[in-house]
Scaffold this motif. Structure first.
Motif, PDB file in Angstrom:
ATOM      1  N   ASP A 179      61.291  62.048  47.385  1.00 20.06           N
ATOM      2  CA  ASP A 179      62.716  62.270  47.643  1.00 20.06           C
ATOM      3  C   ASP A 179      63.023  62.489  49.116  1.00 20.06           C
ATOM      4  N   GLU A 180      62.017  62.308  49.979  1.00 19.11           N
ATOM      5  CA  GLU A 180      62.208  62.595  51.399  1.00 19.11           C
ATOM      6  C   GLU A 180      62.398  61.309  52.193  1.00 19.11           C
ATOM      7  N   LEU A 181      63.423  61.300  53.053  1.00 19.04           N
ATOM      8  CA  LEU A 181      63.681  60.169  53.932  1.00 19.04           C
ATOM      9  C   LEU A 181      63.114  60.476  55.310  1.00 19.04           C
ATOM     10  N   ILE A 182      62.374  59.543  55.878  1.00 16.08           N
ATOM     11  CA  ILE A 182      61.916  59.719  57.257  1.00 16.08           C
ATOM     12  C   ILE A 182      62.296  58.491  58.071  1.00 16.08           C
ATOM     13  N   HIS A 183      62.554  58.719  59.355  1.00 18.22           N
ATOM     14  CA  HIS A 183      62.846  57.630  60.280  1.00 18.22           C
ATOM     15  C   HIS A 183      61.518  57.067  60.773  1.00 18.22           C
ATOM     16  N   VAL A 184      61.416  55.751  60.838  1.00 16.99           N
ATOM     17  CA  VAL A 184      60.206  55.137  61.387  1.00 16.99           C
ATOM     18  C   VAL A 184      60.596  54.145  62.476  1.00 16.99           C
ATOM     19  N   SER A 185      59.735  54.032  63.476  1.00 14.85           N
ATOM     20  CA  SER A 185      59.950  53.081  64.563  1.00 14.85           C
ATOM     21  C   SER A 185      58.592  52.680  65.116  1.00 14.85           C
ATOM     22  N   GLU A 186      58.600  51.777  66.063  1.00 18.40           N
ATOM     23  CA  GLU A 186      57.345  51.277  66.626  1.00 18.40           C
ATOM     24  C   GLU A 186      56.405  52.433  66.932  1.00 18.40           C
ATOM     25  N   GLY A 187      55.229  52.358  66.399  1.00 12.98           N
ATOM     26  CA  GLY A 187      54.237  53.408  66.605  1.00 12.98           C
ATOM     27  C   GLY A 187      54.153  54.398  65.453  1.00 12.98           C
ATOM     28  N   SER A 188      55.087  54.354  64.539  1.00  8.80           N
ATOM     29  CA  SER A 188      55.020  55.268  63.385  1.00  8.80           C
ATOM     30  C   SER A 188      53.829  54.917  62.502  1.00  8.80           C
ATOM     31  N   LEU A 189      53.108  55.935  62.096  1.00 13.17           N
ATOM     32  CA  LEU A 189      51.965  55.794  61.199  1.00 13.17           C
ATOM     33  C   LEU A 189      52.228  56.685  59.996  1.00 13.17           C
ATOM     34  N   VAL A 190      52.274  56.121  58.819  1.00 12.47           N
ATOM     35  CA  VAL A 190      52.592  56.909  57.633  1.00 12.47           C
ATOM     36  C   VAL A 190      51.524  56.654  56.573  1.00 12.47           C
ATOM     37  N   ARG A 191      50.742  57.684  56.283  1.00 19.45           N
ATOM     38  CA  ARG A 191      49.770  57.602  55.190  1.00 19.45           C
ATOM     39  C   ARG A 191      50.465  58.040  53.917  1.00 19.45           C
ATOM     40  N   VAL A 192      50.296  57.268  52.864  1.00 19.26           N
ATOM     41  CA  VAL A 192      50.969  57.567  51.599  1.00 19.26           C
ATOM     42  C   VAL A 192      49.910  57.648  50.499  1.00 19.26           C
ATOM     43  N   LEU A 193      49.896  58.765  49.807  1.00 18.76           N
ATOM     44  CA  LEU A 193      48.952  58.937  48.702  1.00 18.76           C
ATOM     45  C   LEU A 193      49.361  58.050  47.525  1.00 18.76           C
ATOM     46  N   PRO A 194      48.401  57.689  46.680  1.00 18.54           N
ATOM     47  CA  PRO A 194      48.697  56.726  45.610  1.00 18.54           C
ATOM     48  C   PRO A 194      49.908  57.084  44.761  1.00 18.54           C
ATOM     49  N   GLU A 195      50.029  58.344  44.360  1.00 17.02           N
ATOM     50  CA  GLU A 195      51.056  58.713  43.389  1.00 17.02           C
ATOM     51  C   GLU A 195      52.462  58.830  43.974  1.00 17.02           C
ATOM     52  N   CYS A 196      52.582  58.784  45.282  1.00 16.40           N
ATOM     53  CA  CYS A 196      53.887  58.944  45.935  1.00 16.40           C
ATOM     54  C   CYS A 196      54.759  57.705  45.689  1.00 16.40           C
ATOM     55  N   SER A 197      55.985  57.931  45.291  1.00 18.95           N
ATOM     56  CA  SER A 197      56.953  56.840  45.127  1.00 18.95           C
ATOM     57  C   SER A 197      57.507  56.486  46.499  1.00 18.95           C
ATOM     58  N   ARG A 198      57.410  55.223  46.880  1.00 19.94           N
ATOM     59  CA  ARG A 198      57.747  54.852  48.263  1.00 19.94           C
ATOM     60  C   ARG A 198      58.605  53.611  48.330  1.00 19.94           C
ATOM     61  N   ASN A 199      59.362  53.547  49.418  1.00 19.88           N
ATOM     62  CA  ASN A 199      60.059  52.319  49.784  1.00 19.88           C
ATOM     63  C   ASN A 199      60.279  52.354  51.288  1.00 19.88           C
ATOM     64  N   ILE A 200      60.556  51.201  51.855  1.00 21.04           N
ATOM     65  CA  ILE A 200      60.764  51.086  53.302  1.00 21.04           C
ATOM     66  C   ILE A 200      61.901  50.098  53.541  1.00 21.04           C
ATOM     67  N   ARG A 201      62.731  50.403  54.543  1.00 22.57           N
ATOM     68  CA  ARG A 201      63.824  49.493  54.861  1.00 22.57           C
ATOM     69  C   ARG A 201      64.056  49.475  56.369  1.00 22.57           C
ATOM     70  N   SER A 202      64.612  48.356  56.816  1.00 22.43           N
ATOM     71  CA  SER A 202      64.977  48.229  58.225  1.00 22.43           C
ATOM     72  C   SER A 202      66.300  48.941  58.451  1.00 22.43           C
ATOM     73  N   GLY A 203      66.591  49.207  59.708  1.00 21.50           N
ATOM     74  CA  GLY A 203      67.855  49.834  60.055  1.00 21.50           C
ATOM     75  C   GLY A 203      69.001  48.846  59.903  1.00 21.50           C
ATOM     76  N   PRO A 204      70.243  49.330  59.976  1.00 18.90           N
ATOM     77  CA  PRO A 204      71.393  48.443  59.777  1.00 18.90           C
ATOM     78  C   PRO A 204      71.501  47.349  60.836  1.00 18.90           C
ATOM     79  N   ASP A 205      70.969  47.628  62.034  1.00 19.80           N
ATOM     80  CA  ASP A 205      71.085  46.649  63.129  1.00 19.80           C
ATOM     81  C   ASP A 205      69.753  46.271  63.731  1.00 19.80           C
TER      82      ASP A 205
END
Ligand code: ZN
Length: 145
Positions: free
Chosen positions: A84-110
């Motif tokens: 349920d947590e939203l995080i901002h990502v940009s060049e250089g972001s590294l995000v480790r996600v455990l198997p059970e975590c529900s995830r999605n990723i999207r680009s910014g509006p522009d």
């Protein structure tokens, strides 16, 4: 995108081209995605390279049964939702996600978003670095030009 893959006995090589261009290689500004496991014959991990034009999300949330994932943002910016947590990502972001975590990723509006996703079985890496690397006393063949 048609890729040329050179396979030798001990390595496999291809070129995706510049990651910024990777997005443009599809028709118009559509999602570009390339899985590398089958392309390169990887046996211990899956890696995907994905480029989203602005305001684009993966069409579904997902989790995994046994694989952890590492998202590496290499261009642009956007957001990930991790449970349920939203995080901002940009060049250089590294995000480790455990198997059970529900995830999605999207680009910014522009902004475009180009990222790698590496997945491997959680807990499967038995050794690395000094425990696995074997230093060899060799020189490069030929000059640098
Ligand atoms: Zn996944």
């Amino acid at each position: 995108m048609e890729l040329t893959v050179n396979k030798s006995k001990t390595f496999t090589h291809t070129d995706l081209g510049a990651f910024g261009k990777f997005l443009q290689d599809g028709p118009g500004k559509k999602v570009s995605k390339q899985f590398l496991r089958d392309l390169l014959g990887l046996t211990g991990m899956e890696i995907s390279v994905t480029a989203y034009p602005p305001a684009t999300a993966t069409p579904f949330f997902h989790s995994h049964k046994q694989n952890e994932e590492l998202y590496i943002v290499i261009q642009g910016e956007g957001q990930m939702q991790l449970d349920d947590e939203l995080i901002h990502v940009s060049e250089g972001s590294l995000v480790r996600v455990l198997p059970e975590c529900s995830r999605n990723i999207r680009s910014g509006p522009d902004t475009d978003l180009v990222f790698l996703c590496i997945q491997a079985k959680q807990g499967s890496l038995e050794q690395c670095n000094k425990d696995d690397g074997v230093r060899q006393n060799r020189e490069f063949a030929g000059s640098t030009k």
